[in-house]
Design an enzyme around this catalytic site. Structure first.
Site, PDB file in Angstrom:
ATOM      1  N   LYS A 153       2.805  19.909  -3.213  1.00  0.00           N
ATOM      2  CA  LYS A 153       2.400  19.586  -1.838  1.00  0.00           C
ATOM      3  C   LYS A 153       3.513  18.809  -1.131  1.00  0.00           C
ATOM      4  CE  LYS A 153      -0.314  15.867  -0.882  1.00  0.00           C
ATOM      5  NZ  LYS A 153       0.182  15.010   0.194  1.00  0.00           N
ATOM      6  N   ASN A 154       4.069  17.812  -1.815  1.00  0.00           N
ATOM      7  CA  ASN A 154       5.027  16.920  -1.160  1.00  0.00           C
ATOM      8  C   ASN A 154       6.400  17.555  -0.935  1.00  0.00           C
ATOM      9  OD1 ASN A 154       3.065  15.026  -0.962  1.00  0.00           O
ATOM     10  ND2 ASN A 154       3.926  13.604  -2.484  1.00  0.00           N
ATOM     11  N   ARG A 160      -0.368  12.072   8.071  1.00  0.00           N
ATOM     12  CA  ARG A 160       0.750  11.207   8.372  1.00  0.00           C
ATOM     13  C   ARG A 160       2.081  11.938   8.334  1.00  0.00           C
ATOM     14  NH1 ARG A 160       3.956   7.981   6.295  1.00  0.00           N
ATOM     15  NH2 ARG A 160       4.378   6.055   7.408  1.00  0.00           N
ATOM     16  N   CYS A 197      -4.056   3.878   7.875  1.00  0.00           N
ATOM     17  CA  CYS A 197      -4.274   4.814   6.781  1.00  0.00           C
ATOM     18  C   CYS A 197      -4.985   4.056   5.678  1.00  0.00           C
ATOM     19  CB  CYS A 197      -2.922   5.317   6.304  1.00  0.00           C
ATOM     20  SG  CYS A 197      -2.931   6.084   4.707  1.00  0.00           S
ATOM     21  N   ARG A 208       1.529   1.566   6.100  1.00  0.00           N
ATOM     22  CA  ARG A 208       2.448   2.706   6.104  1.00  0.00           C
ATOM     23  C   ARG A 208       3.191   2.876   7.434  1.00  0.00           C
ATOM     24  NH1 ARG A 208      -0.112   7.612   2.595  1.00  0.00           N
ATOM     25  NH2 ARG A 208       2.021   7.948   2.004  1.00  0.00           N
ATOM     26  N   PRO A 209       4.117   1.982   7.714  1.00  0.00           N
ATOM     27  CA  PRO A 209       4.835   2.043   8.990  1.00  0.00           C
ATOM     28  C   PRO A 209       5.847   3.189   9.055  1.00  0.00           C
ATOM     29  CG  PRO A 209       5.711   0.284   7.624  1.00  0.00           C
ATOM     30  CD  PRO A 209       4.558   0.867   6.872  1.00  0.00           C
ATOM     31  N   VAL A 210       6.406   3.419  10.252  1.00  0.00           N
ATOM     32  CA  VAL A 210       7.424   4.461  10.431  1.00  0.00           C
ATOM     33  C   VAL A 210       8.736   3.879  10.960  1.00  0.00           C
ATOM     34  CG1 VAL A 210       5.872   6.437  10.702  1.00  0.00           C
ATOM     35  CG2 VAL A 210       6.396   5.025  12.689  1.00  0.00           C
ATOM     36  N   ASP A 211       8.887   2.539  10.851  1.00  0.00           N
ATOM     37  CA  ASP A 211      10.078   1.893  11.416  1.00  0.00           C
ATOM     38  C   ASP A 211      11.386   2.453  10.831  1.00  0.00           C
ATOM     39  OD1 ASP A 211       9.051   0.701   9.042  1.00  0.00           O
ATOM     40  OD2 ASP A 211      10.386  -1.017   9.294  1.00  0.00           O
ATOM     41  N   LEU A 212      11.384   2.788   9.551  1.00  0.00           N
ATOM     42  CA  LEU A 212      12.638   3.240   8.930  1.00  0.00           C
ATOM     43  C   LEU A 212      12.980   4.680   9.336  1.00  0.00           C
ATOM     44  CD1 LEU A 212      12.151   1.589   5.415  1.00  0.00           C
ATOM     45  CD2 LEU A 212      13.509   0.760   7.359  1.00  0.00           C
ATOM     46  N   ASP A 247       1.706   7.827  -7.132  1.00  0.00           N
ATOM     47  CA  ASP A 247       0.696   8.876  -6.982  1.00  0.00           C
ATOM     48  C   ASP A 247      -0.018   9.203  -8.299  1.00  0.00           C
ATOM     49  OD1 ASP A 247       1.237   9.017  -4.314  1.00  0.00           O
ATOM     50  OD2 ASP A 247       2.334  10.905  -4.381  1.00  0.00           O
ATOM     51  N   ILE A 282       4.466   0.053  -4.581  1.00  0.00           N
ATOM     52  CA  ILE A 282       4.871   0.899  -3.445  1.00  0.00           C
ATOM     53  C   ILE A 282       3.937   0.714  -2.247  1.00  0.00           C
ATOM     54  CG2 ILE A 282       5.457   3.244  -2.692  1.00  0.00           C
ATOM     55  CD1 ILE A 282       7.194   2.384  -5.011  1.00  0.00           C
ATOM     56  N   ARG A 336      -7.210  18.063  -0.090  1.00  0.00           N
ATOM     57  CA  ARG A 336      -5.933  17.885   0.591  1.00  0.00           C
ATOM     58  C   ARG A 336      -4.782  18.090  -0.378  1.00  0.00           C
ATOM     59  NH1 ARG A 336      -5.143  12.429   2.435  1.00  0.00           N
ATOM     60  NH2 ARG A 336      -3.128  13.384   2.652  1.00  0.00           N
TER      61      ARG A 336
HETATM   62  C1  UD1 Z   1       5.579   9.990   0.075  1.00  0.00           C
HETATM   63  C2  UD1 Z   1       4.548  10.909  -0.515  1.00  0.00           C
HETATM   64  C3  UD1 Z   1       3.403  10.115  -1.130  1.00  0.00           C
HETATM   65  C4  UD1 Z   1       3.956   9.084  -2.120  1.00  0.00           C
HETATM   66  C5  UD1 Z   1       5.075   8.253  -1.496  1.00  0.00           C
HETATM   67  C6  UD1 Z   1       5.758   7.341  -2.488  1.00  0.00           C
HETATM   68  C7  UD1 Z   1       4.686  12.903   0.852  1.00  0.00           C
HETATM   69  C8  UD1 Z   1       4.021  13.810   1.840  1.00  0.00           C
HETATM   70  N1  UD1 Z   1       4.032  11.789   0.526  1.00  0.00           N
HETATM   71  O1  UD1 Z   1       4.928   9.250   1.105  1.00  0.00           O
HETATM   72  O2  UD1 Z   1       2.526  11.025  -1.796  1.00  0.00           O
HETATM   73  O3  UD1 Z   1       2.924   8.225  -2.530  1.00  0.00           O
HETATM   74  O4  UD1 Z   1       6.074   9.119  -0.931  1.00  0.00           O
HETATM   75  O5  UD1 Z   1       6.258   8.058  -3.548  1.00  0.00           O
HETATM   76  O6  UD1 Z   1       5.747  13.204   0.358  1.00  0.00           O
HETATM   77  N2  UD1 Z   1       7.907   2.327   4.539  1.00  0.00           N
HETATM   78  C9  UD1 Z   1       8.265   1.420   5.518  1.00  0.00           C
HETATM   79  N3  UD1 Z   1       8.768   1.919   6.685  1.00  0.00           N
HETATM   80  C10 UD1 Z   1       8.916   3.244   6.919  1.00  0.00           C
HETATM   81  C11 UD1 Z   1       8.553   4.161   5.902  1.00  0.00           C
HETATM   82  C12 UD1 Z   1       8.040   3.659   4.718  1.00  0.00           C
HETATM   83  O7  UD1 Z   1       8.148   0.213   5.343  1.00  0.00           O
HETATM   84  O8  UD1 Z   1       9.374   3.619   8.011  1.00  0.00           O
HETATM   85  C13 UD1 Z   1       7.339   1.803   3.263  1.00  0.00           C
HETATM   86  C14 UD1 Z   1       5.923   2.301   3.004  1.00  0.00           C
HETATM   87  O9  UD1 Z   1       4.960   1.513   3.663  1.00  0.00           O
HETATM   88  C15 UD1 Z   1       5.844   2.181   1.497  1.00  0.00           C
HETATM   89  C16 UD1 Z   1       7.276   2.514   1.044  1.00  0.00           C
HETATM   90  O10 UD1 Z   1       8.099   2.322   2.188  1.00  0.00           O
HETATM   91  O11 UD1 Z   1       5.554   0.863   1.130  1.00  0.00           O
HETATM   92  C17 UD1 Z   1       7.455   3.914   0.540  1.00  0.00           C
HETATM   93  O12 UD1 Z   1       7.013   4.835   1.521  1.00  0.00           O
HETATM   94  P1  UD1 Z   1       7.570   6.312   1.568  1.00  0.00           P
HETATM   95  O13 UD1 Z   1       8.435   6.545   0.368  1.00  0.00           O
HETATM   96  O14 UD1 Z   1       8.184   6.582   2.885  1.00  0.00           O
HETATM   97  O15 UD1 Z   1       6.238   7.181   1.391  1.00  0.00           O
HETATM   98  P2  UD1 Z   1       5.812   8.480   2.174  1.00  0.00           P
HETATM   99  O16 UD1 Z   1       7.026   9.323   2.443  1.00  0.00           O
HETATM  100  O17 UD1 Z   1       4.930   8.139   3.292  1.00  0.00           O
END
Ligand code: UD1
Length: 429
Positions: A22-23, A102, A126, A131-135, A316, A338, A408
């Protein structure tokens, strides 16, 4: 709403075919936005998230044609998606769609890279933390996009295209790395990503992008270098096996006992999880056909595990491992690093008779002699499947409610388990 009923206590024997990841499938579908040519993806799992993303892409004008054998037919190998984003009609991803999945936020990267603009709703809260998107935003900003945030939407503009840059992630992020790689593929010049996520799905997407004409090296390591190109073309790519599904069934066999061959998957995708299972006393063997998982009636040993980015133990699989450890002979400790708040399965496992104490990000699990079936509630994708795993070893009947979370991320879970002897069925309605 569908429910899943399990009568525990049956060992598992046979073969389970592992689906495409899926991922990897989701970002690969999103990568189709980078080209006006056809992208053909094989081994795509039949999942609710894939259907939803198809609708989200449809909103941008993307056509998706689905073919392939149906489940139950001979040599069923997932579905084939032929995706054409020849004409992008809309660069806005609305709240109604992004809030339901997301990962659909990730369309921001290919849209701004190819079309020079994107307007994507913030994903919102969520069940497993903020789960922010700042990065993700930081990455496209580094590549020269101008970012504005208005009324809950992130608006990215790069009318003259993106430019290569150095992107240093302060923490490892899968979503951030996918975003940076996709955007940089069409940027002018060279991009270097430091502290990149090393998950196999990152390498899989990069390998597909390279077939499309991108010039990406180092994907799968923590330093990825991308020489931008002006245009990408079509390609055909087969999605890698789902390592989380693989680990989930390995844990299910460990829980129920038995002997099962997990087919169409590879041990190197989940070495750390297989090592933990070996430590717990489970037999794991790599064969040319896949991974054989076996446990006789002997007891399970407790383990201490901390989740970490790849190649560490995956978050996961945390809930599934916790379900398994409820039956170990002794005290296990599982620390989640995580995601905050990813312990919603704990109270449901306790309803089945588990002894679990939570202290911040660490769960202490005292193994018990027996679990007892009860009605439980699925809360998120991985938590739901941990309840099914616990139910496989619980005495009597467990009813798992709200299983739409399971759909899902797990393709035909009840079919795959019942074919190996589990007493499990879906109750529709
Ligand atoms: C992906 C996987 C999810 C898995 C996760 C960690 C998909 C569709 N989903 O989620 O199944 O559990 O990787 O292996 O591939 N973070 C920030 N800012 C950001 C982005 C992330 O602080 O802009 C933080 C998140 O809150 C979290 C950490 O970084 O604590 C890791 O997140 P991330 O690796 O980005 O997870 P996803 O890509 O959302």
């Amino acid at each position: 709403m569908d429910r899943i009923r399990v009568n525990g206590g049956k060992p598992l024997h046979g073969r389970i075919a592992i689906s495409g990841a899926k991922n990897a499938a989701l970002p690969l579908m999103i990568a189709s936005l980078l080209t006006e040519d056809m992208l053909v993806l094989d081994n795509v799992p039949r999942l609710a998230d894939v259907n939803l993303l198809q609708r989200i892409l449809g909103n941008h004008g993307v056509d998706v044609m689905i073919s392939g054998k149906r489940p139950g037919e001979a040599e069923y190998t997932g579905q084939t998606l032929s995706i054409s984003a020849a004409r992008i009609v809309d660069t806005t991803a609305p709240y109604e769609l992004v809030s339901r999945m997301r990962a659909s936020f990730w369309v921001i990267a290919p849209l701004v890279a190819r079309m020079g603009e994107a307007r994507v709703s913030m994903p919102g809260g969520c069940a497993i933390g903020t789960r922010p998107v700042d990065l993700l935003i930081m990455a496209i900003e580094r590549l020269g996009a101008q970012i504005d945030i208005e009324a809950g939407y992130v608006i990215a503009r790069a009318p003259n295209g993106l430019r290569g840059a150095e992107i240093v992630f302060p923490k490892v992020t899968v979503s951030g790395t996918h975003t940076a790689v996709m955007a940089a593929s069409l940027a002018d010049g060279t991009t270097v990503i430091e502290n990149a996520a090393r998950e196999p799905e990152i390498a899989d997407v990069a390998s597909c992008l390279n077939k499309m004409g991108a010039r990406i090296s180092g994907a799968g390591s923590s330093r990825i270098v991308i020489e931008g190109v002006s245009k990408l073309n079509g390609a055909r790519h087969s999605v890698i096996p789902d390592r989380i599904e693989t680990g989930t069934y390995a844990i299910a066999v460990a829980m129920a006992s038995g002997d099962v061959l997990l087919e169409h998957t590879r041990p190197e995708l989940l070495q750390s999880a297989l090592d933990v299972l070996r430590e717990a006393g489970v037999t794991i063997q790599s064969t040319n056909e896949g991974i054989r998982v076996a446990r006789d009636g002997g007891g399970l040993r407790p383990v201490e595990v901390t989740t970490a980015p790849f190649p560490g133990f995956p978050t996961d699989l945390q809930a599934q491992l916790m379900a398994l450890m409820t039956r170990a002979r002794g005290t296990s400790r599982i620390t989640e690093t995580i995601f905050e708040n990813r312990f919603m399965h704990v109270q449901e496992l306790v309803r089945l008779g588990a002894h679990i104490q939570l202290d911040g990000d660490t769960a202490t699990i005292e193994g018990v002699e027996r679990l007892k079936g009860a009605p439980v509630m699925a809360t998120d994708l991985r938590a739901s499947v941990s309840l099914v795993i616990a139910a496989l070893a619980a005495e009597g009947e467990t009813m798992v409610n709200r299983v739409y979370h399971l759909d899902r991320g797990f393709e035909r879970l009840e079919d795959k388990l019942s074919a190996c002897g589990a007493d499990i069925e879906r109750i529709r309605g």
